[in-house]
Every structure is written in structure tokens, then in C-alpha cells.
Design a protein around this motif. Sequence first.
Motif, PDB file in Angstrom:
ATOM      1  N   ALA A 168      38.624  -6.075  26.174  1.00 36.06           N
ATOM      2  CA  ALA A 168      37.573  -5.109  25.846  1.00 36.06           C
ATOM      3  C   ALA A 168      36.234  -5.826  25.981  1.00 36.06           C
ATOM      4  CB  ALA A 168      37.778  -4.557  24.441  1.00 36.06           C
ATOM      5  N   ASP A 169      35.160  -5.307  25.339  1.00 35.63           N
ATOM      6  CA  ASP A 169      33.869  -5.999  25.468  1.00 35.63           C
ATOM      7  C   ASP A 169      33.162  -6.241  24.144  1.00 35.63           C
ATOM      8  OD1 ASP A 169      32.878  -3.510  24.794  1.00 35.63           O
ATOM      9  OD2 ASP A 169      31.603  -3.279  26.559  1.00 35.63           O
ATOM     10  N   GLY A 170      33.721  -5.758  23.027  1.00 37.76           N
ATOM     11  CA  GLY A 170      33.133  -6.039  21.729  1.00 37.76           C
ATOM     12  C   GLY A 170      31.889  -5.247  21.394  1.00 37.76           C
ATOM     13  N   LEU A 171      31.497  -4.286  22.242  1.00 38.60           N
ATOM     14  CA  LEU A 171      30.303  -3.476  22.005  1.00 38.60           C
ATOM     15  C   LEU A 171      30.695  -2.035  21.696  1.00 38.60           C
ATOM     16  CD1 LEU A 171      28.091  -4.708  24.982  1.00 38.60           C
ATOM     17  CD2 LEU A 171      28.107  -5.556  22.621  1.00 38.60           C
ATOM     18  N   SER A 172      29.797  -1.311  21.037  1.00 43.00           N
ATOM     19  CA  SER A 172      30.052   0.111  20.812  1.00 43.00           C
ATOM     20  C   SER A 172      29.979   0.873  22.125  1.00 43.00           C
ATOM     21  CB  SER A 172      29.050   0.680  19.811  1.00 43.00           C
ATOM     22  OG  SER A 172      29.255   0.121  18.525  1.00 43.00           O
ATOM     23  N   LEU A 173      28.853   0.765  22.802  1.00 41.91           N
ATOM     24  CA  LEU A 173      28.657   1.362  24.120  1.00 41.91           C
ATOM     25  C   LEU A 173      28.360   0.242  25.099  1.00 41.91           C
ATOM     26  CD1 LEU A 173      26.389   4.402  23.121  1.00 41.91           C
ATOM     27  CD2 LEU A 173      28.882   4.336  23.332  1.00 41.91           C
ATOM     28  N   ILE A 217      27.300  -2.232  28.222  1.00 40.47           N
ATOM     29  CA  ILE A 217      26.147  -2.549  29.056  1.00 40.47           C
ATOM     30  C   ILE A 217      26.710  -2.815  30.443  1.00 40.47           C
ATOM     31  CG2 ILE A 217      24.309  -4.209  29.525  1.00 40.47           C
ATOM     32  CD1 ILE A 217      23.697  -2.449  27.158  1.00 40.47           C
ATOM     33  N   GLY A 218      26.536  -1.875  31.333  1.00 42.57           N
ATOM     34  CA  GLY A 218      27.142  -1.978  32.646  1.00 42.57           C
ATOM     35  C   GLY A 218      26.240  -2.627  33.668  1.00 42.57           C
ATOM     36  N   GLU A 219      26.154  -2.030  34.821  1.00 43.70           N
ATOM     37  CA  GLU A 219      25.400  -2.537  35.963  1.00 43.70           C
ATOM     38  C   GLU A 219      23.963  -2.868  35.546  1.00 43.70           C
ATOM     39  OE1 GLU A 219      23.074  -2.963  39.339  1.00 43.70           O
ATOM     40  OE2 GLU A 219      22.756  -1.313  37.932  1.00 43.70           O
ATOM     41  N   GLY A 220      23.534  -4.098  35.826  1.00 40.54           N
ATOM     42  CA  GLY A 220      22.189  -4.541  35.473  1.00 40.54           C
ATOM     43  C   GLY A 220      22.124  -5.435  34.256  1.00 40.54           C
ATOM     44  N   GLY A 221      23.193  -5.429  33.433  1.00 43.70           N
ATOM     45  CA  GLY A 221      23.201  -6.271  32.244  1.00 43.70           C
ATOM     46  C   GLY A 221      23.544  -7.716  32.561  1.00 43.70           C
ATOM     47  N   ARG A 222      23.481  -8.546  31.560  1.00 41.59           N
ATOM     48  CA  ARG A 222      23.786  -9.970  31.711  1.00 41.59           C
ATOM     49  C   ARG A 222      24.574 -10.447  30.494  1.00 41.59           C
ATOM     50  NH1 ARG A 222      22.346  -8.716  35.929  1.00 41.59           N
ATOM     51  NH2 ARG A 222      20.775  -9.617  37.324  1.00 41.59           N
ATOM     52  N   GLY A 223      25.481 -11.402  30.702  1.00 41.82           N
ATOM     53  CA  GLY A 223      26.224 -11.997  29.616  1.00 41.82           C
ATOM     54  C   GLY A 223      27.511 -11.251  29.304  1.00 41.82           C
ATOM     55  N   LEU A 224      28.205 -11.731  28.257  1.00 39.36           N
ATOM     56  CA  LEU A 224      29.509 -11.193  27.879  1.00 39.36           C
ATOM     57  C   LEU A 224      29.550 -10.803  26.414  1.00 39.36           C
ATOM     58  CD1 LEU A 224      32.020 -13.667  29.578  1.00 39.36           C
ATOM     59  CD2 LEU A 224      31.645 -11.271  30.192  1.00 39.36           C
ATOM     60  N   GLY A 225      30.360  -9.810  26.121  1.00 41.54           N
ATOM     61  CA  GLY A 225      30.665  -9.445  24.752  1.00 41.54           C
ATOM     62  C   GLY A 225      29.439  -9.203  23.903  1.00 41.54           C
ATOM     63  N   ALA A 226      29.482  -9.715  22.683  1.00 33.06           N
ATOM     64  CA  ALA A 226      28.384  -9.503  21.744  1.00 33.06           C
ATOM     65  C   ALA A 226      27.080 -10.131  22.219  1.00 33.06           C
ATOM     66  CB  ALA A 226      28.756 -10.062  20.372  1.00 33.06           C
ATOM     67  N   MET A 227      27.151 -11.086  23.156  1.00 33.13           N
ATOM     68  CA  MET A 227      25.961 -11.743  23.677  1.00 33.13           C
ATOM     69  C   MET A 227      25.413 -11.051  24.922  1.00 33.13           C
ATOM     70  SD  MET A 227      25.644 -13.965  21.421  1.00 33.13           S
ATOM     71  CE  MET A 227      24.242 -14.841  22.120  1.00 33.13           C
ATOM     72  N   ARG A 228      26.062  -9.997  25.370  1.00 29.81           N
ATOM     73  CA  ARG A 228      25.576  -9.306  26.563  1.00 29.81           C
ATOM     74  C   ARG A 228      24.249  -8.613  26.248  1.00 29.81           C
ATOM     75  NH1 ARG A 228      26.979  -8.226  31.560  1.00 29.81           N
ATOM     76  NH2 ARG A 228      26.701  -6.174  32.537  1.00 29.81           N
ATOM     77  N   HIS A 229      23.307  -8.681  27.190  1.00 30.06           N
ATOM     78  CA  HIS A 229      22.024  -8.018  26.974  1.00 30.06           C
ATOM     79  C   HIS A 229      21.726  -7.067  28.122  1.00 30.06           C
ATOM     80  CE1 HIS A 229      19.690 -10.504  29.855  1.00 30.06           C
ATOM     81  NE2 HIS A 229      20.469 -11.497  29.469  1.00 30.06           N
ATOM     82  N   LEU A 273      24.977  -2.213  19.371  1.00 29.08           N
ATOM     83  CA  LEU A 273      24.223  -1.872  20.575  1.00 29.08           C
ATOM     84  C   LEU A 273      23.254  -3.003  20.896  1.00 29.08           C
ATOM     85  CD1 LEU A 273      23.294   1.859  19.816  1.00 29.08           C
ATOM     86  CD2 LEU A 273      25.207   1.012  21.175  1.00 29.08           C
ATOM     87  N   PRO A 274      23.458  -3.723  21.990  1.00 31.00           N
ATOM     88  CA  PRO A 274      22.483  -4.744  22.387  1.00 31.00           C
ATOM     89  C   PRO A 274      21.092  -4.147  22.496  1.00 31.00           C
ATOM     90  CG  PRO A 274      24.473  -4.971  23.678  1.00 31.00           C
ATOM     91  CD  PRO A 274      24.621  -3.686  22.897  1.00 31.00           C
ATOM     92  N   ASP A 275      20.109  -4.915  22.093  1.00 35.65           N
ATOM     93  CA  ASP A 275      18.739  -4.432  22.031  1.00 35.65           C
ATOM     94  C   ASP A 275      18.235  -4.004  23.402  1.00 35.65           C
ATOM     95  OD1 ASP A 275      16.318  -3.916  20.650  1.00 35.65           O
ATOM     96  OD2 ASP A 275      15.474  -5.760  21.477  1.00 35.65           O
ATOM     97  N   ALA A 276      17.677  -2.805  23.465  1.00 38.61           N
ATOM     98  CA  ALA A 276      17.051  -2.278  24.676  1.00 38.61           C
ATOM     99  C   ALA A 276      15.925  -1.353  24.221  1.00 38.61           C
ATOM    100  CB  ALA A 276      18.067  -1.518  25.543  1.00 38.61           C
ATOM    101  N   PRO A 277      14.753  -1.905  23.944  1.00 39.99           N
ATOM    102  CA  PRO A 277      13.664  -1.114  23.360  1.00 39.99           C
ATOM    103  C   PRO A 277      13.315   0.137  24.151  1.00 39.99           C
ATOM    104  CG  PRO A 277      13.149  -3.453  23.281  1.00 39.99           C
ATOM    105  CD  PRO A 277      14.390  -3.324  24.101  1.00 39.99           C
ATOM    106  N   TRP A 278      13.459   0.086  25.463  1.00 41.34           N
ATOM    107  CA  TRP A 278      13.118   1.250  26.281  1.00 41.34           C
ATOM    108  C   TRP A 278      14.128   2.393  26.126  1.00 41.34           C
ATOM    109  CZ3 TRP A 278      14.821  -3.447  27.767  1.00 41.34           C
ATOM    110  CH2 TRP A 278      16.025  -3.531  28.480  1.00 41.34           C
ATOM    111  N   LEU A 279      15.258   2.120  25.464  1.00 41.21           N
ATOM    112  CA  LEU A 279      16.253   3.162  25.207  1.00 41.21           C
ATOM    113  C   LEU A 279      16.285   3.577  23.741  1.00 41.21           C
ATOM    114  CD1 LEU A 279      19.260   1.758  27.294  1.00 41.21           C
ATOM    115  CD2 LEU A 279      17.564   3.450  28.001  1.00 41.21           C
ATOM    116  N   ALA A 280      15.521   2.886  22.911  1.00 42.92           N
ATOM    117  CA  ALA A 280      15.599   3.100  21.467  1.00 42.92           C
ATOM    118  C   ALA A 280      15.299   4.543  21.071  1.00 42.92           C
ATOM    119  CB  ALA A 280      14.642   2.150  20.739  1.00 42.92           C
ATOM    120  N   ALA A 281      14.397   5.177  21.785  1.00 44.16           N
ATOM    121  CA  ALA A 281      14.014   6.545  21.426  1.00 44.16           C
ATOM    122  C   ALA A 281      15.147   7.537  21.610  1.00 44.16           C
ATOM    123  CB  ALA A 281      12.802   6.983  22.249  1.00 44.16           C
TER     124      ALA A 281
END
Length: 431
Positions: free
Chosen positions: A63-68, A70-82, A359-367
Motif C-alpha cells: 500500500a502507500d500509507g496515505l489516506s489519498l 499522491i500520484g503522477e508528479g509527486g516525490r518520495g514514498l509512503g508517509a514521506m511522499r510529497h 494528507l501530504p501538505d499541498a497548500p494549493w489544494l487546501a481550499a
Amino acid sequence: MSSHVVLLALMLAAPAAGAQEVAFHPFDERKAALGRLLFYDPVLSGNRNISCGTCHHHETFSADGLSLGIGEGGRGLGAMRHAGEGGEAIAKRVPRHAPALWNIGATEFTHFFHDGRVSVSPHYEVGYDTPAEEWLPEGLPHILAVQALFPMVAQFEMAGSPGENPVAGAVYDRVDYAWPILAKRVRTIPEYGALFVEAFEDVDAAAEVTIAHVAIALADFMGSEWRSLDAPYDLWARGEAEPTAAEARGRALFFGDAGCATCHAGPLFTDHSFHALALPPFGPGRTRRFDPLPRDTGRMAETDALEDAYRFRTPSLRNVALTAPYGHNGAYPTLEGIVRHHADPVAAFGAWEPEMARLPDAPWLAATDFVIRSDAREMARVASRIDIAPVALSDGDVADLVAFLHALTGGASRHGRLGRPEAVPSGLPVD
């Protein structure tokens, strides 16, 4: 080769008594070895920057350890993926939780994905009901190979956006137009071409490799890699061990008064059906074309049947303690949380807090991450659809159920069979 790989290979060659209760699709070792490389190779993504293994990694137990995700464009693995940076940052979270892959090679699976959008069916005269409809490629031997095709052509998972690459552009025109592009990418890599010729009897030259061959190799890998039937629970069934007092109480509750086995039945602990649990909604939603808001109606989006609203497929509970968070959207970070939700969905729905989502931090999606929660009517619709009856559980009962669920964790099998490759034929980085 590590000791757990040797042990698991012996287990697959001579299944124990518990394993005989589950029938699996056959697999070929050469195809599985080839599929292992493809599974971890970013060459199958539109922008060559993400692989199947990124969200279903050995380090995170498939699995990936995240709720939703981070697909194409993200970096890293699991809880450290951004969520990426600049022009390559993600435009949207993956709308649902990445499911674990344990035992998905079992023949009893007739539906895949949380909404069952890939299923065995007489529709379209191809044997399956899928987003490709009548355009599904020929030569796919079973549903595990069929489902392997679709993450590659999902925009926010692996394909990317139209205009970024030929794969995404082809998907925009018609989903099946992208698969020949990916097949050509693979077969024109000399090492892959040679491996396909070696693994497939119907492939005499690399030029003959199709997307069906790619899907079969992936399926043979996935179906053999994550077979897990060596948990303490299985040892109890064979009389080789005894549960602890807490595990025994939890087992009695699970199969008795708590009613868990009503849906989580059989050796894989799933009825393969769809149920509404009133899980708290958030994220971008898996919207239909005409949806005016970021909601996820679950199975209804596939069947168009009102009674299927907000129903999602029952997950298997094998290795569930290793694959938090829980729910189709990963709403609960702990086993205790999801057990309490099942016991009293209405109360848990009202008590849920956004901070519980991973949810890895993504301020542009926070809204938009939690905007659906301000829609009183949609929240009421979700809360009104509950297929399970509440049950009174004490704190001790919850702890005992959690202890039993931990006893479904595999032994050597939890690490997979072949493991992650150090390198792949494309030369691209391996996550």
C-alpha cells in the motif's frame, strides 16, 4: 536471496493446510520476474516519473500509507511522499486510498477497485465490464490482468494530463489508444524485448509484444508476490499455536456478537460485496462528468442504481494491521478508529476530525481538501446510507478486536516473494 524469500518460495510450492482453502490463478515464474521489473519501472507512466510500485511498495506492504494517494508528479514514498514542486506539482490528489494487494491473485476476486468498476461480466461481449467497455484489448486470461491496465491510463495516478505526453493525450481521445504507445515504449527497450521473447511462447520477436503481454506479466507478479496465508490465525487453525487471551476474545467477538464476519467472511475475510458505512467524505471525490461537487457516490457511479449510493467494496483483512489508514478514502489512521466507526457509524461520522486524514501538505489544494464537508446536504446523504447495524462495544472489546486483527498479519509472507528490484531495464530510477 534472503531467508524470508526462500521460506515463501517453499510455501508457494507446497501450500499449508490453510492455504489450500484459497484458489489462485496460475503464474509463470519467467512472467512474474518480468512483471516485477515492469511493476517498478516508471516507463509505464505518461511522464516516466511514477511506477505501480510507488503506491504499492514493498516497504509499505503493498500500500502507500496515505489516506489519498499522491500520484503522477509527486516525490518520495509512503508517509514521506510529497506533492511535488513548481510545474511538476500535482494538480489533484488521487480521489481514493491505494488498496493493499494481498492475495489479489485469488480466483474468488471478481471485482476490482473500491467501486468494482472492473468486473467479470457479459457486458460488451469481452467478458468484463470496465471503463474500456468494448475496446478492452484481447488476450487477457483473467480479471487480475484486466485490472492491471487501468492505473497506467488514469490521469492523476500514472498517465498525467493531456498536453504533457502522448499517453495522456491518447487517453483523452479514447482510453485504449494509450496502451499501444506504452507497449511500444517497453518492447523497444532491448532488454525488455528479450525478456518477453523468453517468457511468452506466442512472442517470437520484440515487435510482437502488446499491452496484453505487459498486463499478463504484471498480473503474474502481483498474483504471486503478495500471497499471505501464514498469519497466527492460520497457525491456530492448524493446531500449531494458541491465541492469547485477548486474541481469543477478539476472535469470539469477530465471529460472534460484533458481527464482523457478516461481511468479512471466508479465508480472505471479505464477502467481495459492497456496503455503505457512512465514512466521512473529503478530498476531490471521484466525480462523474455531471457531478457539480467533489463527491464520491461509490458503487452507484458504476451501476447507476440508487440503492448502491455510497457503497464500497469490502476489503480483505489479511495484513490489515500493516496497511493503515483505513476506509476507501483512508479516513481512519488506526485500527481502533475504524473498529469504533463500524460499531457506531453515526456517532463516529459526527466525531471525525480532518486532522485524522493522512494528507501530504499541498497548500494549493487546501481550499478543496475538505470543502465537501461544508455541503450540509451531501453530508446528510452520506450519513443516511448505512448498511451495518450498530453494536455496543466496550473499550476492552475494541482492544480485543484489534488484537485479533493483528493476528491476521502474515509471517514471512508480509515481505513479498521476489521483492523490489534494484534497477529496471529502462534505466529510470526505482522508488
